[in-house]
Enzyme design. Structure first.
Site, mmCIF file in Angstrom:
data_model
loop_
_atom_site.group_PDB
_atom_site.id
_atom_site.type_symbol
_atom_site.label_atom_id
_atom_site.label_comp_id
_atom_site.label_asym_id
_atom_site.label_seq_id
_atom_site.Cartn_x
_atom_site.Cartn_y
_atom_site.Cartn_z
ATOM 1 N N GLY A 55 -15.218 8.721 -23.486
ATOM 2 C CA GLY A 55 -15.980 7.992 -23.383
ATOM 3 C C GLY A 55 -16.136 6.928 -21.907
ATOM 4 O O GLY A 55 -17.476 6.715 -21.872
ATOM 5 N N HIS A 56 -15.329 6.753 -22.055
ATOM 6 C CA HIS A 56 -14.778 5.839 -20.509
ATOM 7 C C HIS A 56 -14.330 5.991 -19.883
ATOM 8 O O HIS A 56 -13.563 5.421 -18.879
ATOM 9 C CB HIS A 56 -14.612 4.178 -21.808
ATOM 10 C CG HIS A 56 -14.779 4.291 -22.283
ATOM 11 N ND1 HIS A 56 -15.850 3.674 -23.164
ATOM 12 C CD2 HIS A 56 -14.241 3.422 -24.548
ATOM 13 C CE1 HIS A 56 -16.095 3.297 -24.147
ATOM 14 N NE2 HIS A 56 -15.419 3.114 -25.030
ATOM 15 N N LYS A 104 -7.415 -2.045 -26.608
ATOM 16 C CA LYS A 104 -8.475 -2.931 -26.407
ATOM 17 C C LYS A 104 -9.426 -3.428 -27.885
ATOM 18 O O LYS A 104 -9.178 -3.018 -28.765
ATOM 19 C CB LYS A 104 -9.654 -2.337 -25.982
ATOM 20 C CG LYS A 104 -9.476 -1.293 -24.879
ATOM 21 C CD LYS A 104 -10.526 -0.929 -23.929
ATOM 22 C CE LYS A 104 -11.027 0.633 -24.539
ATOM 23 N NZ LYS A 104 -10.328 1.283 -24.789
ATOM 24 N N HIS A 218 -19.579 0.370 -25.256
ATOM 25 C CA HIS A 218 -20.233 1.685 -26.459
ATOM 26 C C HIS A 218 -21.944 1.129 -26.667
ATOM 27 O O HIS A 218 -22.241 1.990 -26.918
ATOM 28 C CB HIS A 218 -19.579 1.455 -28.092
ATOM 29 C CG HIS A 218 -18.065 1.189 -28.144
ATOM 30 N ND1 HIS A 218 -17.251 0.511 -27.855
ATOM 31 C CD2 HIS A 218 -17.168 2.330 -27.588
ATOM 32 C CE1 HIS A 218 -15.922 0.213 -27.364
ATOM 33 N NE2 HIS A 218 -16.088 1.790 -27.308
#
Lengths: 330, 330
Positions: A55-56, A104, A218
């Site tokens: 999703g990134h 991360k 997010h």
């Protein structure tokens, strides 16, 4: 719901299959959700392995290739990959010179990469880790103890990747990665929420005409919500938030990043404002990168990441890189 | 309104200023809204000049550089640049070998480039033109007589740009550009409308849960509106629409393009479906490019462009290119 998908359950695998078709120069293991340099392991080279929730994109798979990552692991949407993926990727790319995990700072990623490091070492592979925690918006958050890792991930992966490509030993690649993270800070802003395929509706409520300052990638809450601001006002706020924490004494490397749904024209316009603010604050800009690199699905918004970069780091930044999302030559 | 802007009136100039700051390797004349190769005119080389309304970034300014465009002119949002810009750009980049105007088929662009061609010839510069009209969705449209020019613009600019870079004379560069356009077809789909800064609200009504098949890059109406379809169903529809018109006898070059607000993960997933359909129809794919290249501000959606590419065209496609948005090496 305006998603270009089949069913939520196959979004990540569909994406990886399409990525594989577009990038025959990489090895894509769809079943295990791992992307590798085709020529890995490269003799004598330290290998960088990263990964995180999907999703990134283009983070992380889009940064695999000569001069950057040797491998990337994809989790479910906004969910850490599992240790088994990381161990597999590390074993596939290690040349004997060791592996650096770029992690991360989210609780799930930290735990899983920790476990993967132990398991990888059990296989006789040297492992180092670097934690990326550049987001100054909040300390502690929905998925994080301490600061979140966002845009600086690109800087760490590119610069440490260049050091690895040049043949630096693991200790040095690790120390460069730590240096880049220590000198980098980010701040993000959401103009709209993002929609995860599984939920099918926005992950949080952001009324039209408001924005969220200090958003996470997010959709985690930031510092405050305000009525819509101009691009110039947002740049003032974001750059000042970064500078208050970073206090650079020399030139910076700037990433003006889109969250996914902000048009490139607007992002370039925002960059003009970021440059103005940096000029007003007396901070020289050595290099600027503008684009959608560390995104949050269909979120509209942007983030600013600054890295105080000495000549050494700039030379590594400028070194050739050949990945789907970042590519430049001599 | 979720736009990252100051005021609607300055969006294009703000964008160009930010583009200039990020790309010191190019010459950006913000006042005249022209972007040029820094090393232009390049002795012995034909120069490609394109341009069009803003809001489609990275098209066209993002394609300026060695191996592609020598110059690009930006108009207001969704509005053709004026002849004066085109004449200026042509005069700045002409080495004596002549200039090729790459024109998307919209009434305003066609008229203005026609006038610019006359004025440029009056200055003693050789000019040729190629009209790009690849969109099979509709004949005649809101702003067009005949088919609209969309994704094939990238193919024409890249492939003819490579021929120019290799020193081909104007006649040959022009004929290659025409060949690429003649062999290319596109079809686009909108999952949401786009919002122009001046209007501040969607340019057309597209209820949530519906999509528009055959959309233009300014939100012009397409063929029909339907309830939301899966990524696979959209790929079937779009690829079949293209193939019915193109009927390729050999391998194709594929562009799977995002309209601006569709996440890269979804776009790669859509590419998997496009590849599946092409496989089922017996069409071999020689090269695939996936990304947001010919956009429509904040529109969610995608388009498919196919070009029947022989060895000659593929070699030119593979030739090195160094622009902000498209860059690859030897």
């Amino acid at each position: 719901m305006r998603m270009l998908i089949n069913v939520p359950e196959t979004v990540v695998d569909d994406g990886l299959r399409g990525f594989a078709a577009a990038h025959p120069e990489l090895t894509v293991d769809v079943e295990n959700r791992i992307v590798l340099r085709r020529d890995a392991p490269v003799a004598g080279q330290v290998a960088l392995v990263s990964g995180g929730g999907s999703g990134h994109e283009p983070l992380h798979a889009g940064f695999v290739g000569p001069g950057m990552l040797a491998g990337a692991c994809a989790g479910a949407i906004f969910t850490s990959p599992v240790p088994d993926q990381m161990v597999r990727a590390a074993a596939a790319v290690d040349s004997g010179a060791g592996v650096l995990f770029v992690v991360k700072n989210y609780t799930g990623d930290v735990l899983n990469f920790d476990m993967a490091a132990e398991l990888t070492e059990d296989e006789g592979i040297q492992v180092a880790k670097v934690l990326v925690d550049d987001d100054v918006a909040v300390t502690d958050s929905l998925y994080t103890a301490g600061r979140r890792g966002t845009g600086a991930t690109l800087f760490v992966e590119k610069i440490a990747g260049a050091a690895a490509e040049a043949g630096a030993p693991l200790e040095r690649v690790e120390s460069i990665a730590r240096r880049v993270n220590a000198r980098s800070r980010s701040f993000g802003v959401a103009l709209s929420a993002c929609t995860t395929p599984a939920k099918g509706s926005p992950t949080f409520e952001l009324p039209n005409g408001e924005l969220e300052l200090g958003i996470g990638i997010h959709g985690e809450p930031g510092r405050e919500r305000r009525p819509m601001m101009t691009s110039g006002e947002i740049a003032d706020f974001a750059v000042d938030a970064v500078l208050q924490d970073l206090r650079p004494k020399g030139p910076v490397l700037a990433l003006v990043n889109g969250m996914g749904a902000t048009p490139l024209l607007e992002l370039y316009g925002f960059n003009a404002e970021v440059q103005r603010v940096l000029g007003e604050r007396g901070v020289p800009v050595a290099r600027t990168l503008v684009g959608n690199y560390v995104t949050s699905l269909d979120m509209a918004g942007c983030s600013v990441t600054l890295c105080e970069a000495d000549e050494d780091l700039l030379r590594l930044w400028d070194a050739p890189v050949s990945t789907p999302a970042l590519r430049w030559g001599r």
